[in-house]
Scaffold this active site. Sequence first.
Site, mmCIF file in Angstrom:
data_model
loop_
_atom_site.group_PDB
_atom_site.id
_atom_site.type_symbol
_atom_site.label_atom_id
_atom_site.label_comp_id
_atom_site.label_asym_id
_atom_site.label_seq_id
_atom_site.Cartn_x
_atom_site.Cartn_y
_atom_site.Cartn_z
ATOM 1 N N GLU A 17 0.840 -1.204 0.000
ATOM 2 C CA GLU A 17 0.000 0.000 0.000
ATOM 3 C C GLU A 17 0.875 1.255 0.000
ATOM 4 O O GLU A 17 1.866 1.320 0.727
ATOM 5 C CB GLU A 17 -0.895 -0.001 1.239
ATOM 6 C CG GLU A 17 -1.855 1.180 1.249
ATOM 7 C CD GLU A 17 -3.015 0.933 2.176
ATOM 8 O OE1 GLU A 17 -3.754 -0.049 1.965
ATOM 9 O OE2 GLU A 17 -3.172 1.720 3.104
ATOM 10 N N ALA A 51 -9.222 11.565 2.959
ATOM 11 C CA ALA A 51 -10.644 11.603 3.300
ATOM 12 C C ALA A 51 -11.281 12.964 3.032
ATOM 13 O O ALA A 51 -12.395 13.055 2.550
ATOM 14 C CB ALA A 51 -10.843 11.220 4.752
ATOM 15 N N HIS A 77 -8.223 3.691 -3.610
ATOM 16 C CA HIS A 77 -9.147 3.867 -2.481
ATOM 17 C C HIS A 77 -10.087 5.046 -2.758
ATOM 18 O O HIS A 77 -9.764 5.943 -3.542
ATOM 19 C CB HIS A 77 -8.370 4.143 -1.194
ATOM 20 C CG HIS A 77 -7.565 2.983 -0.711
ATOM 21 N ND1 HIS A 77 -7.259 2.787 0.611
ATOM 22 C CD2 HIS A 77 -7.004 1.938 -1.367
ATOM 23 C CE1 HIS A 77 -6.542 1.687 0.749
ATOM 24 N NE2 HIS A 77 -6.357 1.152 -0.440
ATOM 25 N N ARG A 107 -15.623 4.576 4.299
ATOM 26 C CA ARG A 107 -16.332 5.745 4.799
ATOM 27 C C ARG A 107 -15.348 6.894 4.995
ATOM 28 O O ARG A 107 -15.609 8.021 4.640
ATOM 29 C CB ARG A 107 -16.993 5.423 6.143
ATOM 30 C CG ARG A 107 -17.848 6.563 6.673
ATOM 31 C CD ARG A 107 -18.131 6.430 8.145
ATOM 32 N NE ARG A 107 -16.933 6.627 8.955
ATOM 33 C CZ ARG A 107 -16.909 6.621 10.255
ATOM 34 N NH1 ARG A 107 -18.030 6.400 10.929
ATOM 35 N NH2 ARG A 107 -15.783 6.816 10.913
ATOM 36 N N HIS A 147 -13.614 -1.629 15.240
ATOM 37 C CA HIS A 147 -13.372 -0.245 14.811
ATOM 38 C C HIS A 147 -13.436 0.651 16.044
ATOM 39 O O HIS A 147 -14.247 0.407 16.952
ATOM 40 C CB HIS A 147 -14.438 0.165 13.781
ATOM 41 C CG HIS A 147 -14.232 1.535 13.237
ATOM 42 N ND1 HIS A 147 -14.986 2.614 13.633
ATOM 43 C CD2 HIS A 147 -13.339 2.017 12.339
ATOM 44 C CE1 HIS A 147 -14.569 3.700 12.990
ATOM 45 N NE2 HIS A 147 -13.573 3.358 12.189
ATOM 46 N N GLN A 210 6.331 6.309 14.490
ATOM 47 C CA GLN A 210 5.313 5.674 13.634
ATOM 48 C C GLN A 210 4.403 4.782 14.478
ATOM 49 O O GLN A 210 3.185 4.765 14.301
ATOM 50 C CB GLN A 210 6.016 4.852 12.545
ATOM 51 C CG GLN A 210 5.072 4.193 11.561
ATOM 52 C CD GLN A 210 5.798 3.144 10.717
ATOM 53 O OE1 GLN A 210 7.012 2.947 10.841
ATOM 54 N NE2 GLN A 210 5.056 2.457 9.872
HETATM 55 P P1 FAD Z 1 -17.640 1.769 7.929
HETATM 56 O O1 FAD Z 1 -17.580 0.387 7.404
HETATM 57 O O2 FAD Z 1 -18.750 2.643 7.445
HETATM 58 O O3 FAD Z 1 -17.689 1.677 9.528
HETATM 59 C C1 FAD Z 1 -17.502 2.855 10.318
HETATM 60 C C2 FAD Z 1 -18.124 2.653 11.705
HETATM 61 O O4 FAD Z 1 -19.541 2.634 11.587
HETATM 62 C C3 FAD Z 1 -17.761 1.320 12.377
HETATM 63 O O5 FAD Z 1 -17.650 1.574 13.750
HETATM 64 C C4 FAD Z 1 -18.946 0.421 12.078
HETATM 65 O O6 FAD Z 1 -19.117 -0.590 13.052
HETATM 66 C C5 FAD Z 1 -20.092 1.435 12.121
HETATM 67 N N1 FAD Z 1 -21.231 1.087 11.252
HETATM 68 C C6 FAD Z 1 -21.199 0.607 10.001
HETATM 69 N N2 FAD Z 1 -22.445 0.464 9.507
HETATM 70 C C7 FAD Z 1 -23.304 0.902 10.489
HETATM 71 C C8 FAD Z 1 -24.716 1.028 10.600
HETATM 72 N N3 FAD Z 1 -25.528 0.657 9.602
HETATM 73 N N4 FAD Z 1 -25.246 1.514 11.756
HETATM 74 C C9 FAD Z 1 -24.434 1.895 12.786
HETATM 75 N N5 FAD Z 1 -23.071 1.791 12.742
HETATM 76 C C10 FAD Z 1 -22.527 1.306 11.610
HETATM 77 N N6 FAD Z 1 -8.992 6.232 5.403
HETATM 78 C C11 FAD Z 1 -8.798 7.189 4.469
HETATM 79 O O7 FAD Z 1 -9.095 8.368 4.711
HETATM 80 N N7 FAD Z 1 -8.287 6.886 3.226
HETATM 81 C C12 FAD Z 1 -7.947 5.625 2.875
HETATM 82 O O8 FAD Z 1 -7.485 5.386 1.758
HETATM 83 C C13 FAD Z 1 -8.123 4.582 3.856
HETATM 84 N N8 FAD Z 1 -7.817 3.296 3.565
HETATM 85 C C14 FAD Z 1 -8.051 2.307 4.493
HETATM 86 C C15 FAD Z 1 -7.758 0.971 4.162
HETATM 87 C C16 FAD Z 1 -7.954 -0.042 5.095
HETATM 88 C C17 FAD Z 1 -7.657 -1.470 4.713
HETATM 89 C C18 FAD Z 1 -8.426 0.266 6.395
HETATM 90 C C19 FAD Z 1 -8.596 -0.814 7.421
HETATM 91 C C20 FAD Z 1 -8.732 1.587 6.732
HETATM 92 C C21 FAD Z 1 -8.554 2.613 5.791
HETATM 93 N N9 FAD Z 1 -8.866 3.955 6.080
HETATM 94 C C22 FAD Z 1 -8.659 4.938 5.128
HETATM 95 C C23 FAD Z 1 -9.399 4.326 7.398
HETATM 96 C C24 FAD Z 1 -10.964 4.318 7.419
HETATM 97 O O9 FAD Z 1 -11.444 5.290 6.545
HETATM 98 C C25 FAD Z 1 -11.416 4.602 8.849
HETATM 99 O O10 FAD Z 1 -11.073 3.554 9.697
HETATM 100 C C26 FAD Z 1 -12.895 4.995 9.001
HETATM 101 O O11 FAD Z 1 -13.086 5.487 10.326
HETATM 102 C C27 FAD Z 1 -13.891 3.826 8.805
HETATM 103 O O12 FAD Z 1 -14.033 3.535 7.491
HETATM 104 P P2 FAD Z 1 -14.867 2.204 7.064
HETATM 105 O O13 FAD Z 1 -14.933 2.212 5.599
HETATM 106 O O14 FAD Z 1 -14.320 1.021 7.742
HETATM 107 O O15 FAD Z 1 -16.296 2.573 7.692
#
Ligand code: FAD
Length: 291
Positions: A17, A51, A77, A107, A147, A210
Site C-alpha cells: 500500500e 478523506a 481507495h 467511509r 473499529h 510511527q
Molecule cells: P464503515 O464500514 O462505514 O464503519 C464505520 C463505523 O460505523 C464502524 O464503527 C462500524 O461498526 C459502524 N457502522 C457501520 N455500519 C453501520 C450502521 N448501519 N449503523 C451503525 N453503525 C454502523 N482512510 C482514508 O481516509 N483513506 C484511505 O485510503 C483509507 N484506507 C483504508 C484501508 C484499510 C484497509 C483500512 C482498514 C482503513 C482505511 N482507512 C482509510 C481508514 C478508514 O477510513 C477509517 O477507519 C474509518 O473510520 C472507517 O471507514 P470504514 O470504511 O471502515 O467505515
Amino acid sequence: MKVCKLLKEDKLTISFEVFPPKTSDRFDSVLEATKKIASYNPDFMSVTYGAGGGTSEFTAEIASSLQKEYEVPIIAHLTCVSSTKDFVSKTVESYKKNGIKNIMALRGDIPKEGRIAHDYNYASELIRELKTQGEFCIGGACYPEGHVECENKADDIKYLKEKVEAGCDFLTTQMFFDNNIFYNFLYRARESGITVPIVPGIMPITTKQQLKRSVAMSGTNVPERFRAIVDKFGNSPDKMQQVGILYAADQIVDLIANGINHIHVYSMNKPDVAKGILNHLSEVLGRDIIE
Ligand code: FAD
C-alpha cells in the site's frame, strides 16, 4: 486486472500500500517512491485516498501511472464521509477513464473540524452505489480489534456483514501486531457468515514515532514482545528499521504457515521496507532477491 480474481487463486500474493502526497510539490518524489515499489513486482498495489478531498486527485494519477508503466494491478481507495454524491460520481468517472478496475470503498474518518457534506454515513452506502456504476472489484476495510467507534465487537461484525452484503468482494484488515487477534477475528467473521477473502494488513514499524502515531489513530494492541523490541531499538533508526521489518516478516511467515495466502503490507511509500520484506521472504514467496 481485477484483484478479486487473484484473491480466489490458490497462490501466495503479496501486495503493498502506498499513499499520495498532500501537496503538489511532493508529487514527483512520492511518485518515484511508489514506482520503485512497483518495480519489485508485487502481485498488486493499493493507493490510499485523502478523506477530506485534499489528496484525492493524486490517487487516480498515481494509480494510473503505476498501472500503465508496471502493469501491476491497482486498487484505488475512495472515501465518502465528507463528499457529495456528485463529487464521488466524478471521482469514479475519473477512475474509469484511468482504467482502474478495483476500488477500496471506505467511509473515511469523520473530520475533527466537521463534515462538509452529509450524503453518506457508512461505507456500505458507497459500496451499494458503486455496484450500480460499473463492473468494479470492490474491497472494504475491517478491524480485527473492532473499529474505534464501535462499542462492541458483535455489532462491528454485524455491520461488517451488512457491508459485505452491500457488495464487497473482499476485505482488508487494519494492521495488528498479534496474529492471534487476526485468527480470532477470522473465526468470528466466518462464523457470522462472511465468506469473502479477508486479507491481513501488516505494517512494518520502522520508527518509534510511527508506532505511537499508528496506535493513537487505531487503538491497535501492542504485545509486550513487540513493545520490548521498540523500547530496545526505537532510538536507533537503522536498528529499528531492521527489527521492524523482521517483526513484520515473522508475522507474515506465521500467517502463511496458518494457511493465509494473501498478505497486504502497509509499505508507507518506503521502497527499502518493501524490499526488506521481499528479501526476507524470497524463498517463502518464491521470488528473486532484489539488489
Ligand atoms: P464503515 O464500514 O462505514 O464503519 C464505520 C463505523 O460505523 C464502524 O464503527 C462500524 O461498526 C459502524 N457502522 C457501520 N455500519 C453501520 C450502521 N448501519 N449503523 C451503525 N453503525 C454502523 N482512510 C482514508 O481516509 N483513506 C484511505 O485510503 C483509507 N484506507 C483504508 C484501508 C484499510 C484497509 C483500512 C482498514 C482503513 C482505511 N482507512 C482509510 C481508514 C478508514 O477510513 C477509517 O477507519 C474509518 O473510520 C472507517 O471507514 P470504514 O470504511 O471502515 O467505515
